[in-house]
Design a protein around this motif. Structure first.
Motif, PDB file in Angstrom:
ATOM      1  N   GLY A  51       0.787  -1.224   0.000  1.00 46.96           N
ATOM      2  CA  GLY A  51       0.000   0.000   0.000  1.00 46.96           C
ATOM      3  C   GLY A  51       0.817   1.272   0.000  1.00 46.96           C
ATOM      4  O   GLY A  51       0.279   2.357   0.240  1.00 46.96           O
ATOM      5  N   SER A  52       2.108   1.135  -0.262  1.00 49.47           N
ATOM      6  CA  SER A  52       2.964   2.331  -0.276  1.00 49.47           C
ATOM      7  C   SER A  52       2.764   3.118  -1.565  1.00 49.47           C
ATOM      8  O   SER A  52       2.364   2.563  -2.596  1.00 49.47           O
ATOM      9  N   LEU A  53       3.039   4.397  -1.502  1.00 51.99           N
ATOM     10  CA  LEU A  53       2.929   5.266  -2.668  1.00 51.99           C
ATOM     11  C   LEU A  53       4.303   5.760  -3.091  1.00 51.99           C
ATOM     12  O   LEU A  53       5.156   6.038  -2.236  1.00 51.99           O
ATOM     13  N   PRO A  54       4.545   5.860  -4.388  1.00 54.16           N
ATOM     14  CA  PRO A  54       5.842   6.346  -4.857  1.00 54.16           C
ATOM     15  C   PRO A  54       6.019   7.830  -4.574  1.00 54.16           C
ATOM     16  O   PRO A  54       5.082   8.614  -4.743  1.00 54.16           O
ATOM     17  N   VAL A  55       7.178   8.195  -4.113  1.00 54.78           N
ATOM     18  CA  VAL A  55       7.518   9.595  -3.847  1.00 54.78           C
ATOM     19  C   VAL A  55       8.780   9.911  -4.645  1.00 54.78           C
ATOM     20  O   VAL A  55       9.811   9.252  -4.492  1.00 54.78           O
ATOM     21  N   THR A  56       8.676  10.909  -5.493  1.00 49.95           N
ATOM     22  CA  THR A  56       9.794  11.256  -6.367  1.00 49.95           C
ATOM     23  C   THR A  56      10.820  12.146  -5.664  1.00 49.95           C
ATOM     24  O   THR A  56      10.455  13.058  -4.933  1.00 49.95           O
ATOM     25  N   TYR A  57      12.072  11.831  -5.882  1.00 50.21           N
ATOM     26  CA  TYR A  57      13.156  12.736  -5.500  1.00 50.21           C
ATOM     27  C   TYR A  57      14.183  12.690  -6.622  1.00 50.21           C
ATOM     28  O   TYR A  57      14.016  11.922  -7.592  1.00 50.21           O
ATOM     29  N   PHE A  58      15.218  13.514  -6.551  1.00 52.83           N
ATOM     30  CA  PHE A  58      16.138  13.625  -7.678  1.00 52.83           C
ATOM     31  C   PHE A  58      17.598  13.488  -7.256  1.00 52.83           C
ATOM     32  O   PHE A  58      17.997  13.940  -6.186  1.00 52.83           O
ATOM     33  N   SER A  59      18.349  12.838  -8.146  1.00 55.65           N
ATOM     34  CA  SER A  59      19.799  12.880  -8.010  1.00 55.65           C
ATOM     35  C   SER A  59      20.287  14.053  -8.846  1.00 55.65           C
ATOM     36  O   SER A  59      19.715  14.369  -9.891  1.00 55.65           O
ATOM     37  N   VAL A  60      21.310  14.720  -8.349  1.00 53.92           N
ATOM     38  CA  VAL A  60      21.896  15.874  -9.042  1.00 53.92           C
ATOM     39  C   VAL A  60      23.367  15.568  -9.276  1.00 53.92           C
ATOM     40  O   VAL A  60      24.085  15.183  -8.345  1.00 53.92           O
ATOM     41  N   GLU A  61      23.817  15.712 -10.511  1.00 52.06           N
ATOM     42  CA  GLU A  61      25.202  15.353 -10.807  1.00 52.06           C
ATOM     43  C   GLU A  61      25.833  16.313 -11.813  1.00 52.06           C
ATOM     44  O   GLU A  61      25.146  17.033 -12.535  1.00 52.06           O
ATOM     45  N   ARG A  62      27.160  16.264 -11.820  1.00 50.47           N
ATOM     46  CA  ARG A  62      27.894  17.053 -12.812  1.00 50.47           C
ATOM     47  C   ARG A  62      29.275  16.454 -13.004  1.00 50.47           C
ATOM     48  O   ARG A  62      29.969  16.167 -12.022  1.00 50.47           O
ATOM     49  N   TYR A  63      29.649  16.236 -14.263  1.00 48.22           N
ATOM     50  CA  TYR A  63      31.007  15.808 -14.589  1.00 48.22           C
ATOM     51  C   TYR A  63      31.838  17.057 -14.834  1.00 48.22           C
ATOM     52  O   TYR A  63      31.631  17.768 -15.803  1.00 48.22           O
ATOM     53  N   TYR A  64      32.766  17.305 -13.934  1.00 46.13           N
ATOM     54  CA  TYR A  64      33.665  18.443 -14.110  1.00 46.13           C
ATOM     55  C   TYR A  64      34.799  18.088 -15.074  1.00 46.13           C
ATOM     56  O   TYR A  64      35.329  18.957 -15.760  1.00 46.13           O
ATOM     57  N   LYS A  65      35.156  16.818 -15.103  1.00 49.36           N
ATOM     58  CA  LYS A  65      36.219  16.351 -15.992  1.00 49.36           C
ATOM     59  C   LYS A  65      35.677  15.191 -16.810  1.00 49.36           C
ATOM     60  O   LYS A  65      35.429  14.101 -16.271  1.00 49.36           O
ATOM     61  N   PRO A  66      35.482  15.380 -18.106  1.00 50.34           N
ATOM     62  CA  PRO A  66      34.903  14.331 -18.959  1.00 50.34           C
ATOM     63  C   PRO A  66      35.646  13.001 -18.877  1.00 50.34           C
ATOM     64  O   PRO A  66      35.030  11.943 -19.019  1.00 50.34           O
ATOM     65  N   ILE A  67      36.955  13.042 -18.622  1.00 53.50           N
ATOM     66  CA  ILE A  67      37.724  11.805 -18.560  1.00 53.50           C
ATOM     67  C   ILE A  67      37.246  10.915 -17.407  1.00 53.50           C
ATOM     68  O   ILE A  67      37.397   9.691 -17.447  1.00 53.50           O
ATOM     69  N   PHE A  68      36.665  11.522 -16.382  1.00 55.54           N
ATOM     70  CA  PHE A  68      36.161  10.733 -15.252  1.00 55.54           C
ATOM     71  C   PHE A  68      34.992   9.865 -15.702  1.00 55.54           C
ATOM     72  O   PHE A  68      34.830   8.745 -15.238  1.00 55.54           O
ATOM     73  N   ARG A  69      34.169  10.387 -16.601  1.00 51.78           N
ATOM     74  CA  ARG A  69      33.047   9.606 -17.136  1.00 51.78           C
ATOM     75  C   ARG A  69      33.579   8.347 -17.824  1.00 51.78           C
ATOM     76  O   ARG A  69      33.034   7.252 -17.672  1.00 51.78           O
ATOM     77  N   LEU A  70      34.675   8.509 -18.563  1.00 57.79           N
ATOM     78  CA  LEU A  70      35.289   7.375 -19.258  1.00 57.79           C
ATOM     79  C   LEU A  70      35.859   6.370 -18.257  1.00 57.79           C
ATOM     80  O   LEU A  70      35.720   5.158 -18.423  1.00 57.79           O
ATOM     81  N   ALA A  71      36.479   6.891 -17.190  1.00 51.45           N
ATOM     82  CA  ALA A  71      37.039   6.015 -16.165  1.00 51.45           C
ATOM     83  C   ALA A  71      35.944   5.199 -15.489  1.00 51.45           C
ATOM     84  O   ALA A  71      36.119   4.008 -15.214  1.00 51.45           O
ATOM     85  N   VAL A  72      34.806   5.835 -15.210  1.00 54.27           N
ATOM     86  CA  VAL A  72      33.671   5.140 -14.593  1.00 54.27           C
ATOM     87  C   VAL A  72      33.142   4.067 -15.528  1.00 54.27           C
ATOM     88  O   VAL A  72      32.834   2.947 -15.112  1.00 54.27           O
ATOM     89  N   TRP A  73      33.073   4.380 -16.819  1.00 55.39           N
ATOM     90  CA  TRP A  73      32.577   3.419 -17.809  1.00 55.39           C
ATOM     91  C   TRP A  73      33.476   2.193 -17.868  1.00 55.39           C
ATOM     92  O   TRP A  73      32.989   1.050 -17.888  1.00 55.39           O
ATOM     93  N   PHE A  74      34.795   2.377 -17.863  1.00 54.51           N
ATOM     94  CA  PHE A  74      35.739   1.259 -17.888  1.00 54.51           C
ATOM     95  C   PHE A  74      35.627   0.414 -16.621  1.00 54.51           C
ATOM     96  O   PHE A  74      35.728  -0.808 -16.658  1.00 54.51           O
ATOM     97  N   GLN A  75      35.423   1.079 -15.470  1.00 56.63           N
ATOM     98  CA  GLN A  75      35.281   0.356 -14.216  1.00 56.63           C
ATOM     99  C   GLN A  75      34.032  -0.535 -14.244  1.00 56.63           C
ATOM    100  O   GLN A  75      34.078  -1.699 -13.828  1.00 56.63           O
ATOM    101  N   LYS A  76      32.917   0.012 -14.726  1.00 56.93           N
ATOM    102  CA  LYS A  76      31.684  -0.774 -14.819  1.00 56.93           C
ATOM    103  C   LYS A  76      31.846  -1.931 -15.792  1.00 56.93           C
ATOM    104  O   LYS A  76      31.326  -3.033 -15.565  1.00 56.93           O
ATOM    105  N   LEU A  77      32.578  -1.724 -16.876  1.00 58.14           N
ATOM    106  CA  LEU A  77      32.822  -2.775 -17.855  1.00 58.14           C
ATOM    107  C   LEU A  77      33.633  -3.912 -17.236  1.00 58.14           C
ATOM    108  O   LEU A  77      33.332  -5.088 -17.426  1.00 58.14           O
ATOM    109  N   ARG A  78      34.644  -3.555 -16.436  1.00 62.58           N
ATOM    110  CA  ARG A  78      35.451  -4.578 -15.773  1.00 62.58           C
ATOM    111  C   ARG A  78      34.622  -5.386 -14.796  1.00 62.58           C
ATOM    112  O   ARG A  78      34.737  -6.607 -14.719  1.00 62.58           O
ATOM    113  N   GLU A  79      33.786  -4.693 -14.024  1.00 57.50           N
ATOM    114  CA  GLU A  79      32.936  -5.381 -13.047  1.00 57.50           C
ATOM    115  C   GLU A  79      31.983  -6.335 -13.758  1.00 57.50           C
ATOM    116  O   GLU A  79      31.727  -7.443 -13.291  1.00 57.50           O
TER     117      GLU A  79
END
Length: 320
Positions: free
Chosen positions: A288-316
Motif C-alpha cells: 500500500g505504499s505510494l511512490p515519492v519522487t526525489y532527484f539525483s543531481v550530478e555534474r562531470y567536471y572532468k569528462p575523462i572521469f566519465r570514461l574512467a567510470v565506464w571502464f570500471q563498470k565494464l570490468r565489473e
C-alpha cells in the motif's frame, strides 16, 4: 571554527534535519573517510543553507558521492529559505561557486523530495535524474493500512499467524551474520561491512534511533530481520533480510507490518528506503505504499572521469 564544526553546531539548531544529513549519521557512514560541509551565508554571516558531503579520492581524481546507506543529502536550507525560490537559488549559487573551486572530477548527490534546490542546481548547469522511494504516510488506522496490502501480502500475513515479533532479540553482530549467511545461500554478497554496521548501530543506539526487529517461530528460530532507524519524521526500513528457506512462512510480510507498527508508535511516517530495482519496487507497492519522487543531481567536471567510470563498470561486468 571549521566549516564542519559550524555545520555540526548549525544542524543541532535546526528544528528538523533528515537523519542522513545529521552529523552523527555522517560520522558513522563516513567512518574512515572524509566528510565536510559547504556553507551559504548571508551578509551577516548567518548560515542560510549547507551541503554536507563525502569527498572521495581515486588516483588523481577527487569526487563527491553519497555515503553508503544514505538515501538523501544535497543542500539543506533553513526554514525561512525553504519555500522561497529566489533565496533557494541564491543559496545554491553560493554552494556552486564553492564546488567549482574544489577541483572535482565529479559531483553526485540525491536531494530530498520536494527540494527547490533541484531546479536551482539544474539552472546552474547540473543534471537532475528522477528517483523514487516508497512511503506510507498515514499509519493512524492499521486496519486500513492492512486493507491496502495486496491480496498476496494479506495471504502471507495469514500464514504468519504462528510467528511472532521480537524487539532487539539479536545484536548487530548476529544480524550481520544472518544477513551474510542468508545471502550466501542464494549466491549473493552483503553490500556493507560488519564494521560499518557495528559503528552505525552503536551511534544510533546511543541516540535511541534504531532497533532490530526479528520474526521468529515458536522455538525462537529467526526467519526474518530488519535493521530500522528513524528521525523526527520518518522510520526507515534500512536493511531487511530473510531466510529464503522459509520464504513461504509469511515472515517477510509480517516483518514489514511490525516495522509499520513501530513507526506508528513513534508517531512518524514509514519509508521503505525505496529502490530503483523494479522487483523490489513491485514488492514495496504491495504494502500500500505510494511512490515519492526525489532527484539525483550530478555534474562531470572532468569528462575523462566519465570514461574512467565506464571502464570500471565494464570490468565489473566482465568478471561477474
Amino acid at each position: 571554527m571549521t566549516n564542519k564544526e559550524r555545520y555540526i553546531e548549525w544542524a543541532g539548531e535546526q528544528e528538523y534535519i533528515p537523519i542522513s544529513m545529521t552529523p552523527w549519521w555522517l560520522d558513522a557512514v563516513c567512518a574512515g573517510k572524509e566528510w565536510n560541509a559547504l556553507l551559504a551565508e548571508d551578509e551577516d554571516g548567518n548560515i542560510l543553507g549547507a551541503m554536507p558531503y563525502l569527498l572521495r579520492k581515486r588516483a588523481w581524481f577527487k569526487y563527491i558521492v553519497m555515503p553508503q546507506m544514505s538515501q538523501t543529502g544535497g543542500i539543506w536550507v533553513t526554514a525561512e529559505v525553504t519555500a522561497d525560490r529566489w533565496k533557494t537559488a541564491e543559496v545554491c549559487r553560493k554552494i556552486k561557486e564553492q564546488l567549482d573551486k574544489m577541483g572535482l572530477a565529479y559531483y553526485y548527490q540525491q536531494y530530498l523530495p520536494g527540494s527547490l534546490c533541484v531546479d536551482a542546481m539544474r539552472a546552474l548547469g547540473f543534471k537532475a535524474h528522477e528517483r523514487v522511494t516508497y512511503r506510507v504516510e498515514d499509519l493512524s488506522d492499521l486496519n486500513k493500512v492492512i486493507e491496502s496490502f495486496s491480496k498476496n501480502k494479506r495471504r502471507q500475513l495469514q500464514k504468519a499467524l504462528a510467528l511472532h515479533v521480537e524487539h532487539d532479540k539479536i545484536e548487530a553482530e548476529q544480524f550481520f551474520q544472518l544477513h551474510q549467511q542468508w545471502l550466501q545461500a542464494r549466491g549473493r554478497k552483503v553490500s556493507y561491512s560488519r564494521e560499518f554496521l557495528l559503528v552505525l548501530e552503536r551511534k544510533a543506539r546511543r541516540l535511541k534511533q534504531c532497533e532490530i526487529l526479528t520474526i521468529c517461530n515458536a522455538d525462537g528460530q529467526v526467519y526474518a530481520a530488519a535493521f530500522l532507524v528513524w528521525d523526527k519524521n520518518y522510520l526507515y526500513y534500512l536493511v531487511p533480510t530473510y531466510d529464503h528457506a522459509f520464504a513461504e512462512s509469511g515472515a517477510s510480510a509480517l516483518l514489514v507490518l511490525e516495522a509499520m507498527k513501530l513507526a506508528r508508535e513513534k508517531h512518524v511516517h514509514f519509508d521503505f528506503e525505496g529502490s530503483m530495482d523494479r522487483g523490489i519496487a513491485k514488492h514495496y507497492k504491495q504494502f500500500g505504499s505510494l511512490p515519492v519522487t526525489y532527484f539525483s543531481v550530478e555534474r562531470y567536471y572532468k569528462p575523462i572521469f566519465r570514461l574512467a567510470v565506464w571502464f570500471q563498470k565494464l570490468r565489473e561486468w566482465q568478471f561477474r
